[in-house]
Write a protein that holds these residues in place. Structure first.
Motif, PDB file in Angstrom:
ATOM      1  N   LYS A  55       0.812  -0.982   0.001  1.00 19.25           N
ATOM      2  CA  LYS A  55       0.123   0.022  -0.190  1.00 19.25           C
ATOM      3  C   LYS A  55       0.819   1.267  -0.057  1.00 19.25           C
ATOM      4  O   LYS A  55       0.394   2.463  -0.640  1.00 19.25           O
ATOM      5  N   ILE A  56       2.249   1.147   0.588  1.00 23.09           N
ATOM      6  CA  ILE A  56       2.890   2.434   0.686  1.00 23.09           C
ATOM      7  C   ILE A  56       3.473   2.345  -0.702  1.00 23.09           C
ATOM      8  O   ILE A  56       3.193   3.615  -1.337  1.00 23.09           O
ATOM      9  N   CYS A  57       3.749   1.559  -1.526  1.00 20.46           N
ATOM     10  CA  CYS A  57       4.404   1.678  -2.685  1.00 20.46           C
ATOM     11  C   CYS A  57       3.226   2.222  -3.734  1.00 20.46           C
ATOM     12  O   CYS A  57       3.764   3.097  -4.442  1.00 20.46           O
ATOM     13  N   GLU A  58       2.176   1.695  -3.606  1.00 17.63           N
ATOM     14  CA  GLU A  58       1.042   2.082  -4.588  1.00 17.63           C
ATOM     15  C   GLU A  58       0.877   3.643  -4.144  1.00 17.63           C
ATOM     16  O   GLU A  58       0.710   4.390  -5.181  1.00 17.63           O
ATOM     17  N   ASN A  59       0.906   3.752  -2.962  1.00 16.62           N
ATOM     18  CA  ASN A  59       0.399   5.476  -2.954  1.00 16.62           C
ATOM     19  C   ASN A  59       1.387   6.122  -3.245  1.00 16.62           C
ATOM     20  O   ASN A  59       1.218   7.056  -3.917  1.00 16.62           O
ATOM     21  N   TYR A  60       2.848   5.910  -3.152  1.00 11.37           N
ATOM     22  CA  TYR A  60       3.670   6.840  -3.691  1.00 11.37           C
ATOM     23  C   TYR A  60       3.807   6.683  -5.145  1.00 11.37           C
ATOM     24  O   TYR A  60       3.977   7.522  -5.781  1.00 11.37           O
ATOM     25  N   LEU A  61       3.397   5.698  -5.855  1.00 12.63           N
ATOM     26  CA  LEU A  61       3.148   5.492  -7.324  1.00 12.63           C
ATOM     27  C   LEU A  61       2.351   6.564  -7.800  1.00 12.63           C
ATOM     28  O   LEU A  61       2.471   7.155  -8.696  1.00 12.63           O
ATOM     29  N   ASN A  62       1.160   6.464  -6.992  1.00 12.78           N
ATOM     30  CA  ASN A  62      -0.054   7.428  -7.411  1.00 12.78           C
ATOM     31  C   ASN A  62       0.126   8.902  -7.107  1.00 12.78           C
ATOM     32  O   ASN A  62      -0.161   9.652  -7.906  1.00 12.78           O
ATOM     33  N   GLU A  63       1.429   9.216  -6.354  1.00 19.88           N
ATOM     34  CA  GLU A  63       1.526  10.576  -6.118  1.00 19.88           C
ATOM     35  C   GLU A  63       2.695  11.060  -6.945  1.00 19.88           C
ATOM     36  O   GLU A  63       2.859  12.306  -6.770  1.00 19.88           O
ATOM     37  N   ILE A  64       3.379  10.371  -7.805  1.00 20.20           N
ATOM     38  CA  ILE A  64       4.364  10.767  -8.824  1.00 20.20           C
ATOM     39  C   ILE A  64       3.901  11.908  -9.530  1.00 20.20           C
ATOM     40  O   ILE A  64       4.434  12.939  -9.470  1.00 20.20           O
ATOM     41  N   PRO A  65       2.654  12.109 -10.101  1.00 15.87           N
ATOM     42  CA  PRO A  65       2.154  13.287 -10.779  1.00 15.87           C
ATOM     43  C   PRO A  65       2.099  14.496  -9.920  1.00 15.87           C
ATOM     44  O   PRO A  65       2.128  15.486 -10.671  1.00 15.87           O
ATOM     45  N   GLU A  66       1.881  14.252  -8.784  1.00 14.41           N
ATOM     46  CA  GLU A  66       1.742  15.513  -7.767  1.00 14.41           C
ATOM     47  C   GLU A  66       3.317  15.986  -7.573  1.00 14.41           C
ATOM     48  O   GLU A  66       3.309  17.295  -7.499  1.00 14.41           O
ATOM     49  N   HIS A  67       4.226  15.201  -7.586  1.00 12.96           N
ATOM     50  CA  HIS A  67       5.509  15.950  -7.776  1.00 12.96           C
ATOM     51  C   HIS A  67       6.129  16.386  -9.011  1.00 12.96           C
ATOM     52  O   HIS A  67       7.191  17.021  -9.058  1.00 12.96           O
ATOM     53  N   PHE A  68       5.782  15.476 -10.008  1.00  8.06           N
ATOM     54  CA  PHE A  68       6.075  15.874 -11.171  1.00  8.06           C
ATOM     55  C   PHE A  68       4.882  16.137 -12.261  1.00  8.06           C
ATOM     56  O   PHE A  68       4.430  15.205 -12.836  1.00  8.06           O
ATOM     57  N   PRO A  69       4.462  17.269 -12.179  1.00  4.30           N
ATOM     58  CA  PRO A  69       3.210  17.668 -12.858  1.00  4.30           C
ATOM     59  C   PRO A  69       3.247  17.357 -14.250  1.00  4.30           C
ATOM     60  O   PRO A  69       2.069  17.161 -14.994  1.00  4.30           O
ATOM     61  N   PHE A  70       4.375  17.072 -15.121  1.00  9.18           N
ATOM     62  CA  PHE A  70       4.357  16.862 -16.449  1.00  9.18           C
ATOM     63  C   PHE A  70       4.338  15.199 -16.679  1.00  9.18           C
ATOM     64  O   PHE A  70       4.492  14.842 -17.704  1.00  9.18           O
ATOM     65  N   VAL A  71       3.981  14.578 -15.446  1.00  9.03           N
ATOM     66  CA  VAL A  71       4.028  13.151 -15.627  1.00  9.03           C
ATOM     67  C   VAL A  71       2.778  12.555 -15.656  1.00  9.03           C
ATOM     68  O   VAL A  71       1.849  13.090 -14.765  1.00  9.03           O
ATOM     69  N   LEU A  72       2.102  11.576 -16.466  1.00  8.27           N
ATOM     70  CA  LEU A  72       0.884  10.841 -16.515  1.00  8.27           C
ATOM     71  C   LEU A  72       1.263   9.620 -16.086  1.00  8.27           C
ATOM     72  O   LEU A  72       2.063   9.083 -16.917  1.00  8.27           O
ATOM     73  N   LEU A  73       0.356   9.201 -15.258  1.00  8.95           N
ATOM     74  CA  LEU A  73       0.595   7.747 -14.579  1.00  8.95           C
ATOM     75  C   LEU A  73      -0.676   6.921 -15.539  1.00  8.95           C
ATOM     76  O   LEU A  73      -1.888   7.003 -15.273  1.00  8.95           O
ATOM     77  N   ASP A  74      -0.261   6.132 -16.070  1.00 13.23           N
ATOM     78  CA  ASP A  74      -1.323   5.247 -17.108  1.00 13.23           C
ATOM     79  C   ASP A  74      -1.404   3.784 -16.333  1.00 13.23           C
ATOM     80  O   ASP A  74      -1.576   3.830 -15.032  1.00 13.23           O
ATOM     81  N   SER A  75      -1.372   2.737 -16.782  1.00  9.22           N
ATOM     82  CA  SER A  75      -1.738   1.744 -16.076  1.00  9.22           C
ATOM     83  C   SER A  75      -0.494   1.372 -15.217  1.00  9.22           C
ATOM     84  O   SER A  75       0.690   1.597 -15.455  1.00  9.22           O
ATOM     85  N   PHE A  76      -0.725   0.632 -14.040  1.00  8.44           N
ATOM     86  CA  PHE A  76       0.302   0.155 -13.293  1.00  8.44           C
ATOM     87  C   PHE A  76      -0.327  -0.848 -12.586  1.00  8.44           C
ATOM     88  O   PHE A  76      -1.404  -1.180 -12.229  1.00  8.44           O
ATOM     89  N   VAL A  77       0.865  -1.882 -11.791  1.00  6.62           N
ATOM     90  CA  VAL A  77       0.406  -2.804 -11.133  1.00  6.62           C
ATOM     91  C   VAL A  77       1.588  -3.144 -10.043  1.00  6.62           C
ATOM     92  O   VAL A  77       2.577  -3.134 -10.435  1.00  6.62           O
ATOM     93  N   VAL A  78       1.120  -3.199  -8.664  1.00  8.53           N
ATOM     94  CA  VAL A  78       2.328  -3.528  -7.822  1.00  8.53           C
ATOM     95  C   VAL A  78       2.090  -4.870  -7.514  1.00  8.53           C
ATOM     96  O   VAL A  78       0.889  -5.350  -7.240  1.00  8.53           O
ATOM     97  N   MET A  79       3.168  -5.790  -7.853  1.00 10.14           N
ATOM     98  CA  MET A  79       3.388  -7.234  -7.737  1.00 10.14           C
ATOM     99  C   MET A  79       4.065  -7.564  -6.287  1.00 10.14           C
ATOM    100  O   MET A  79       4.541  -6.675  -5.667  1.00 10.14           O
ATOM    101  N   PRO A  80       4.018  -8.763  -5.902  1.00  3.81           N
ATOM    102  CA  PRO A  80       4.896  -9.150  -4.724  1.00  3.81           C
ATOM    103  C   PRO A  80       6.315  -8.790  -4.547  1.00  3.81           C
ATOM    104  O   PRO A  80       6.604  -8.185  -3.361  1.00  3.81           O
ATOM    105  N   ASN A  81       6.937  -8.567  -5.887  1.00  2.74           N
ATOM    106  CA  ASN A  81       8.394  -8.327  -5.658  1.00  2.74           C
ATOM    107  C   ASN A  81       8.881  -7.219  -6.786  1.00  2.74           C
ATOM    108  O   ASN A  81      10.084  -7.036  -6.974  1.00  2.74           O
TER     109      ASN A  81
END
Length: 187
Positions: A55-81
């Motif tokens: 959940k920590i990893c997913e949360n920070y992944l979702n926050e990338i566009p907040e810190h880098f406004p020129f970044v769009l986050l499309d599909s992603f998946v956090v897997m076990p490793n």
């Protein structure tokens, strides 16, 4: 460049030669935990069940566009490793960068010049700096619950060049949990 830096062997970059990683493009990115340790949860019935770490990893992944406004986050998946993501760099005014590096990157004393170090260092707004910031933020929070957590030092990237490739990669990401037992990261 030689295979040694400061008399130590180094691994050559896996980045595409002559590609500016600040360029507007879609990038398919894979980032793994060190030694592919299962830190982020588990797959149950084809679905990823995130642990607190996941959940920590997913949360920070979702926050990338907040810190880098020129970044769009499309599909992603956090897997076990590991995680997979499509990260789009979309800067409205992209400047054309020209790099004129001298063929002599070493001075008379055998030390590298500042010009060469500037050339090989990650650039602001590049895919490398985005992922370095993300990995650092996750690591800081993760150490509060797992002092031994670490990332693999590198990441894999693929520049998405057309719509068909985008659709194939997006499908791969979305169905990754279903195919976990066949995944090369499964162990």
């Amino acid at each position: 460049m030689s295979d040694k830096f400061r008399n130590k062997y180094r691994i050559p970059s896996s980045r595409l030669k002559n590609w500016n990683y600040r360029t507007n493009a879609m990038y398919f990115v894979t980032v793994c935990t060190k030694n592919r340790e299962h830190s982020f949860g588990e797959i149950m019935d084809g679905k990823m069940i995130l642990s607190e770490s996941g959940k920590i990893c997913e949360n920070y992944l979702n926050e990338i566009p907040e810190h880098f406004p020129f970044v769009l986050l499309d599909s992603f998946v956090v897997m076990p490793n590991h995680l997979h993501s499509i990260i789009t760099i979309n800067k409205p005014d992209v400047e054309t960068l020209h790099c004129n590096v001298s063929t002599s990157d070493w001075n008379d004393t055998g030390k590298m010049t500042n010009k060469f170090m500037a050339y090989i260092s990650p650039k602001s707004g590049s895919l490398s700096t985005i992922l370095r910031s993300f990995k650092s933020a996750v690591t800081i929070d993760m150490h509060k619950i797992d002092a031994g957590f670490a990332w693999q030092s590198r990441f894999h990237d693929h520049i998405i060049r057309d719509h068909q490739s985008y659709l194939r990669i997006k499908n791969y990401i979305e169905t990754n949990p279903i195919h976990w037992k066949e995944d090369k990261f499964y162990r």
